[in-house]
Enzyme design. Structure first.
Site, PDB file in Angstrom:
ATOM      1  N   CYS A 385       0.689  -1.386  -0.023  1.00  0.00           N
ATOM      2  CA  CYS A 385       0.095   0.278   0.055  1.00  0.00           C
ATOM      3  C   CYS A 385       0.645   1.207   0.019  1.00  0.00           C
ATOM      4  O   CYS A 385       1.324   1.550  -0.907  1.00  0.00           O
ATOM      5  CB  CYS A 385      -1.117  -0.257   1.145  1.00  0.00           C
ATOM      6  SG  CYS A 385      -2.516   0.635   0.858  1.00  0.00           S
ATOM      7  N   HIS A 510      -3.754  -4.888   0.349  1.00  0.00           N
ATOM      8  CA  HIS A 510      -3.096  -5.709   1.569  1.00  0.00           C
ATOM      9  C   HIS A 510      -3.092  -7.271   1.653  1.00  0.00           C
ATOM     10  O   HIS A 510      -4.032  -7.662   2.072  1.00  0.00           O
ATOM     11  CB  HIS A 510      -4.075  -5.220   2.848  1.00  0.00           C
ATOM     12  CG  HIS A 510      -3.696  -3.900   2.954  1.00  0.00           C
ATOM     13  ND1 HIS A 510      -2.649  -3.287   3.834  1.00  0.00           N
ATOM     14  CD2 HIS A 510      -4.634  -2.517   2.507  1.00  0.00           C
ATOM     15  CE1 HIS A 510      -2.972  -2.089   3.773  1.00  0.00           C
ATOM     16  NE2 HIS A 510      -3.808  -1.441   3.060  1.00  0.00           N
ATOM     17  N   GLU A 512      -1.591  -9.171   3.241  1.00  0.00           N
ATOM     18  CA  GLU A 512      -1.399  -9.673   4.559  1.00  0.00           C
ATOM     19  C   GLU A 512      -2.756 -10.245   5.210  1.00  0.00           C
ATOM     20  O   GLU A 512      -2.857 -11.094   6.075  1.00  0.00           O
ATOM     21  CB  GLU A 512      -0.816  -8.771   5.627  1.00  0.00           C
ATOM     22  CG  GLU A 512      -1.206  -7.531   5.936  1.00  0.00           C
ATOM     23  CD  GLU A 512      -1.398  -6.392   5.060  1.00  0.00           C
ATOM     24  OE1 GLU A 512      -0.951  -6.700   3.942  1.00  0.00           O
ATOM     25  OE2 GLU A 512      -1.660  -5.279   5.338  1.00  0.00           O
TER      26      GLU A 512
HETATM   27  N1  GLN Z   1      -1.944   6.482   2.714  1.00  0.00           N
HETATM   28  C1  GLN Z   1      -2.032   5.629   1.649  1.00  0.00           C
HETATM   29  C2  GLN Z   1      -3.660   6.102   0.940  1.00  0.00           C
HETATM   30  O1  GLN Z   1      -4.441   6.657   1.527  1.00  0.00           O
HETATM   31  C3  GLN Z   1      -1.906   4.644   1.822  1.00  0.00           C
HETATM   32  C4  GLN Z   1      -2.883   3.616   2.705  1.00  0.00           C
HETATM   33  C5  GLN Z   1      -2.345   2.435   3.159  1.00  0.00           C
HETATM   34  O2  GLN Z   1      -1.128   2.117   3.073  1.00  0.00           O
HETATM   35  N2  GLN Z   1      -3.165   1.683   3.614  1.00  0.00           N
HETATM   36  O3  GLN Z   1      -3.799   5.856  -0.311  1.00  0.00           O
END
Ligand code: GLN
Length: 537
Positions: A385, A510, A512
């Protein structure tokens, strides 16, 4: 209300952090291993409508379900233990209950009646308890009540449990009370008094616990078991010992040894001739405890002093490590510790680097520096992410030579290589702009991701606002950063990989969240494998 599903409530006494979630998940595992269909639900007694806006320092990671619910991290344990997907219905907070009741009241659904905690709030809690049972999908619903018995906040939940027990009768609903037996070194004794008091507290609320699960550092001697049984009105064989375990994945076997599952089945009058089939689970534990190799992975993030903030990532490494017969040592590194002069020293002896997810961080430059280092030194890299977004920014800056950033950090950047999509910009309420839950992704053949997944269409869960800016796609690909996973509906980039690097993969989602004991996530498995390779050279 369902006539067939059985309800098991798990309450906690004496202190918090006794591991109700792990005990609930372990019991669920044992019942599942006997062939039953089980789900777990958690009630959280706080006023937030969901944990989405909670600070990870206070509450640990926010776990996202397939349907895009932002939930408590205990749901992660449920999925990891059971390999069964949870939904919004599996995590309910006080805030959500009140919100539902107040919304109904505003719509006039209470026909002018005075709306009260009993019966309106408790009825709404009960409705949520029965929702899963009524689906007809489950034999057992295990409901964990967050917090401790006696807390002001959990009173309506405890009252709802009392009513459910009363409504359904003794063979359809039981209460397991998890408690602590402190060991007093001076007296060389386990003490039962705090447990007696917390059971009294439950009794005052009208609930007789059926089973006591006792957390302790030492084994429970027979005289202590007898004393607990006598003073707490539970059968002697329903006093269950839960000693501290070497790993949380041992707990189902400990509970099996103490016959927790048998006690539950007999109290609920459910016949089961089959013994739980825990073969696969034991194979996993065998590999976990007898590794042939070892690697050290750095996790670069913001909340590294509280590893619960990255719970699912840490657990995914446990699963992927066992799959590779390899112990994964995690070195937590604060991104604020990393800068040009320190990076080589900080990452010394590291076999692979994972750059963690995050929001609006000061430590972003440290993450970018770490990525530059692993890109140039060909150390395996996994970006999740925000970690993926950082590798795109890094590439734009140091390979394409652009003055680039993500608009999350610098809204005025000349080259917004990571940016918010137009449709998302229109939605302004905080929390409302997130891309949440499961989305499709098409994986390009020949890529590392495709090699790992072994499939072309995959589904992964998201929780972010910003995206790869497709205006820069061609330029990036021409210079070696390939988009190897694309959302087929929206064309958004989901996976990037670097050419001519042993293992450099960034994912917008994600992974994970989908790693479980029996289905370790393929990207984590391959990343650990790449780290092992890297160590060998
Ligand atoms: N802050 C980033 C976004 O909002 C990544 C979010 C995250 O890592 N879950 O796109």
């Amino acid at each position: 209300m369902s006539s067939t599903a059985k309800y098991i409530f798990v309450t906690g006494g004496v202190t918090s952090s006794l591991g109700k979630g792990i005990i609930a998940a372990s019991l669920a595992k044992l019942l599942q291993a006997r062939g039953f269909k089980v789900t777990i639900q958690k009630f959280d007694p706080y006023i937030n409508i969901d944990p989405g806006t909670l600070n990870p320092y206070e509450h640990g990671e926010c776990y996202v379900t397939e349907d895009g619910a932002e939930t408590d991290l205990d749901l992660g344990h449920y999925e990891r233990f059971l390999s069964v997907k949870t939904t919004q219905a599996n995590n309910i907070t006080t805030g959500r209950i009140y919100n539902n009741v107040i919304t109904k009241e505003r719509k006039g659904e209470y026909l002018g009646k005075t709306v009260q905690v009993v019966p309106h709030i408790t009825d709404e809690i009960k409705r949520n308890i029965f929702l899963l049972g009524e689906s007809g999908e489950y034999d057992f619903i295990i409901t964990e009540i967050g917090g401790c018995v006696g807390d002001i906040e959990s009173l309506p939940f405890i009252e709802a449990v009392r009513q459910v027990k009363w409504d359904l009768g003794p063979n359809s609903a039981i209460v397991i009370h998890l408690t602590l037996l402190p060991y007093l070194n001076a007296a060389k004794e386990l003490k039962t008094k705090p447990t007696q008091h917390s059971v009294k507290e439950l009794l005052e609320a009208g609930i007789q616990p059926d089973i006591l699960v006792c957390r302790s550092e030492k084994p429970l001697p027979m005289d202590i078991r007898k004393k607990l049984a006598l003073f707490c009105n539970v059968h002697l064989n329903s006093v269950i010992e839960a000693m501290d375990a070497e790993t949380i994945y041992d707990v189902p076997l400990h509970m099996r040894k103490e016959k927790l599952d048998e006690r539950v089945l007999s109290k609920l009058k459910v016949p089961s001739k089959e013994e739980p089939d825990l073969e696969q689970w034991k194979i996993f534990l065998g590999r976990l405890k007898n590794p042939l190799n070892e690697v050290t992975i750095a996790i670069v993030g913001k909340y590294v002093s509280l590893p619960d903030a990255y719970k699912s990532i840490a657990e995914a490494f446990v699963h992927a490590g066992a799959q590779n017969d390899c112990k994964v040592n995690i070195k937590w590194i604060s991104s604020e510790e990393i800068y040009k002069e320190s990076v080589a020293h900080v990452l010394q002896g590291i076999d692979g680097v994972l750059v963690a997810p995050g929001f609006g961080e000061r430590g972003l430059e440290g993450k970018i520096e770490a990525i530059r280092y692993v890109r140039e030194n060909k150390i395996p890299f996994f970006g999740i992410c925000l970690g993926m977004q950082c590798c795109v920014v890094e590439f734009a800056r140091h390979v394409l030579g652009l003055e680039a950033s993500t608009t999350e950090l610098n809204p005025k950047t000349k080259n917004p290589v990571i940016d918010m999509m137009e449709e998302q910009k229109k939605i302004t309420i905080k929390g409302g702009t997130m891309r949440l839950g499961s989305y499709n992704c098409k994986v390009k053949k020949g890529s590392k991701a495709h090699h790992a997944y072994g499939e072309s269409i995959i589904q992964e869960r998201h929780r972010h606002r910003y995206e790869f800016n497709n205006k820069y796609l061609e330029q990036m690909e021409d210079s070696g950063l390939k988009a190897t996973g694309i959302n087929p509906e929206s064309n958004l980039v989901e996976i990037v990989e670097l050419k001519d690097h042993p293992w450099f993969v960034g994912v917008q989602y994600h992974p994970e969240l989908k790693s479980t004991v029996l289905n370790p996530h393929p990207l984590f498995v391959r990343f650990v494998e790449a780290a092992l390779e890297n160590k060998r050279i």
